[in-house]
Design an enzyme around this catalytic site. Structure first.
Site, mmCIF file in Angstrom:
data_model
loop_
_atom_site.group_PDB
_atom_site.id
_atom_site.type_symbol
_atom_site.label_atom_id
_atom_site.label_comp_id
_atom_site.label_asym_id
_atom_site.label_seq_id
_atom_site.Cartn_x
_atom_site.Cartn_y
_atom_site.Cartn_z
ATOM 1 N N GLY A 106 0.904 -1.350 -0.172
ATOM 2 C CA GLY A 106 -0.115 -0.041 -0.014
ATOM 3 C C GLY A 106 0.833 1.265 -0.075
ATOM 4 O O GLY A 106 0.300 2.371 -0.095
ATOM 5 N N LYS A 107 1.971 1.177 0.191
ATOM 6 C CA LYS A 107 3.133 2.449 0.289
ATOM 7 C C LYS A 107 2.299 3.409 1.214
ATOM 8 O O LYS A 107 2.471 4.723 0.758
ATOM 9 C CB LYS A 107 3.257 2.904 -0.990
ATOM 10 C CG LYS A 107 4.005 1.609 -1.687
ATOM 11 C CD LYS A 107 4.418 1.867 -3.501
ATOM 12 C CE LYS A 107 5.232 0.908 -4.035
ATOM 13 N NZ LYS A 107 4.652 -0.213 -4.272
ATOM 14 N N ARG A 108 1.928 3.129 2.323
ATOM 15 C CA ARG A 108 1.163 3.956 3.316
ATOM 16 C C ARG A 108 2.551 4.884 3.805
ATOM 17 O O ARG A 108 3.411 4.484 4.261
ATOM 18 C CB ARG A 108 0.478 3.227 4.349
ATOM 19 C CG ARG A 108 -0.814 2.571 3.455
ATOM 20 C CD ARG A 108 -1.776 3.205 2.827
ATOM 21 N NE ARG A 108 -2.889 2.708 2.547
ATOM 22 C CZ ARG A 108 -3.247 2.176 1.489
ATOM 23 N NH1 ARG A 108 -2.533 2.296 0.242
ATOM 24 N NH2 ARG A 108 -4.571 1.702 1.037
#
Lengths: 308, 308
Positions: A106-108
């Protein structure tokens, strides 16, 4: 009293057990699913979400005996709205039930209590993934809540260091005091990885480094001895097995190599699809998965995993 | 033939119409909701999601006549799992039905077709927000798919430039060739903003700059003349009205100032809650919202919006 093994220990055990560092990306796309799903012209979110869940479950059934971990791409499920997110939860649960580790891609990234909310949701709460990809732009204090939750839940994170796209040069390659931004981020990752290593070789914090940058993979491996490295860009994005050698340690551990479309949409590759009917798309997935595993075993230190 | 107004034009019209640049953050937290919701000790995701949707809808009903835009924090909804995401879709739809613009605060970022999936989902597809926050770490080519979708759908994006947290110094303040990383990102944002300005003063691409850095706000405003600036960190994070002056242009436009917890959880602020019963929490929200608007009008160029 027994202690839950750390994420790093669980990952190493899973990689050793399957004897491969292959990570299969679950990136479902309406227009790329096998024709038997019949959703290439549908835009009804409920129908698309149902097809995504069924497709990913069937991919998981094929790859679960072969690989240690799968990586659902959150964007693909988000693009379908709330129904897509329900499908994602179903896919994560199915993968875990089949003994796979699950890395939520998610590359949060956010600050303070917002980062805590992401960490709780993905690593501890309802989604229950084993690991999450994290974007470092906001700074080390924005990564800490993820590290804290990961350490507490025997989960892991993978921090973006050097991404596989050409535009990664725009900011990641900018040079400050003789070191690139990627190298500054890598120093932060190594510090967090060493702190969470708990006596093992690797910590709860890993890094993402694209297969498209073989030289930087070598350098970043050396700069982050306590960090597992997730290597996207193998296959479709141009990275070859020989290019990812630098990500491994001497035991054939420390690297996870990702392939997504080349494996899950193998029905569209003539060399994988030969002799198969449309409904036999899972056989193409299995062939492509075995082909990837074989290429990694032939050309990288992952070969040492086969020694037993 | 009529042309759909651009996001920048719609935003300017909404700010002028409400005569304030206040943006209310919708960051629901189980433990912070008014006691009447009764979910502070519940962990059932369905019950929490239902409370979030009801709470946010009721906040929206209060603020819709007062402000131009609301900013749901995606992390808060994601933390509740698929039920939380369904609540988010409901909240976005309700805000739009009340005439509010909606900025989805997800700080998304990825490459190629994955960035396209995020852009389609949030700006064109099922979530149907008017704008999305975007993380620039992966480079300018990772931002392009968002720009393309935003321009095509009369939507907008806000790219992280200088965030409000102390750790923003770790990477964003690193200095390359005499300019900080933030300034390098700002140059990229300005280029994209100018390209999408379509003859108006502002483009489809804005920037995020924290209220905690007044001096940098001045400099970044000057560096990005075509970019709307979203300013978080007002209120709880320490930023005062005077600190955000630099984000505005001479007409009182160009800046959106965010407050979240100070407004939506105003029932917990004695000065806003005076004389109210527990079920009157919406009155506290209204008081806090009006207080924020008044402070911005008193101490910033937003005062010029009141000239009519």
């Amino acid at each position: 009293m027994t202690t839950t093994p750390t994420f790093a220990a669980r990952l190493a055990a899973a990689v050793r057990d399957r004897r491969t560092p292959a990570c299969i990306g679950l990136d479902p796309r309406r227009e790329s699913l096998p024709a038997t799903f019949g959703v290439d012209t549908t835009t009804d979110p409920q129908a698309v979400a149902k097809a995504f869940a069924t497709f990913c479950r069937e991919v998981i059934d094929v790859v679960a005996p072969l690989v240690p971990i799968v990586k659902p791409q959150l964007a693909c499920f988000e693009a379908v709205g709330p129904h897509g997110m329900a499908a994602l939860a179903d896919v994560i649960a199915h993968a875990r039930s089949k003994g796979l580790l699950v890395l939520a891609d998610g590359k949060r990234g956010d600050i303070g209590s917002t980062a805590e909310a992401y960490a709780d949701g993905w690593l501890a709460g309802p989604w229950a993934a084993d690991a999450l990809t994290v974007n470092p732009y906001l700074g080390l204090d924005s990564i800490e809540p993820f590290v804290k939750t990961a350490a507490a839940r025997a989960a892991g994170i993978f921090v973006l260091v050097k991404t596989s796209n050409p535009g990664s040069k725009d900011f990641q390659d900018l040079r400050i005091d003789g070191r690139t931004l990627s190298e500054h981020v890598a120093a932060g990752v190594e510090s967090l990885a060493a702190r969470t290593a708990a006596g093992g070789p690797y910590g709860a914090v890993g890094a993402v480094v694209g297969a498209t940058w073989p030289r930087q993979l070598d350098e970043l491996r050396a700069a982050m001895p306590h960090a597992w490295i997730l290597v996207p860009g193998f296959g479709k994005q141009g990275g070859r097995a020989a290019d990812v050698r630098g990500a491994f340690d001497a035991h054939g551990l420390g690297a996870l190599v990702v392939s997504a479309r080349d494996v899950i949409f193998a029905h569209a590759r003539p060399e994988m699809n030969a002799g198969l009917a449309a409904h036999q798309w899972q056989t193409a997935v299995e062939r492509a998965c075995r082909d990837m595993i074989q290429r990694l075993a032939a050309d990288t230190p992952a070969a040492r995993l086969c020694g037993g």
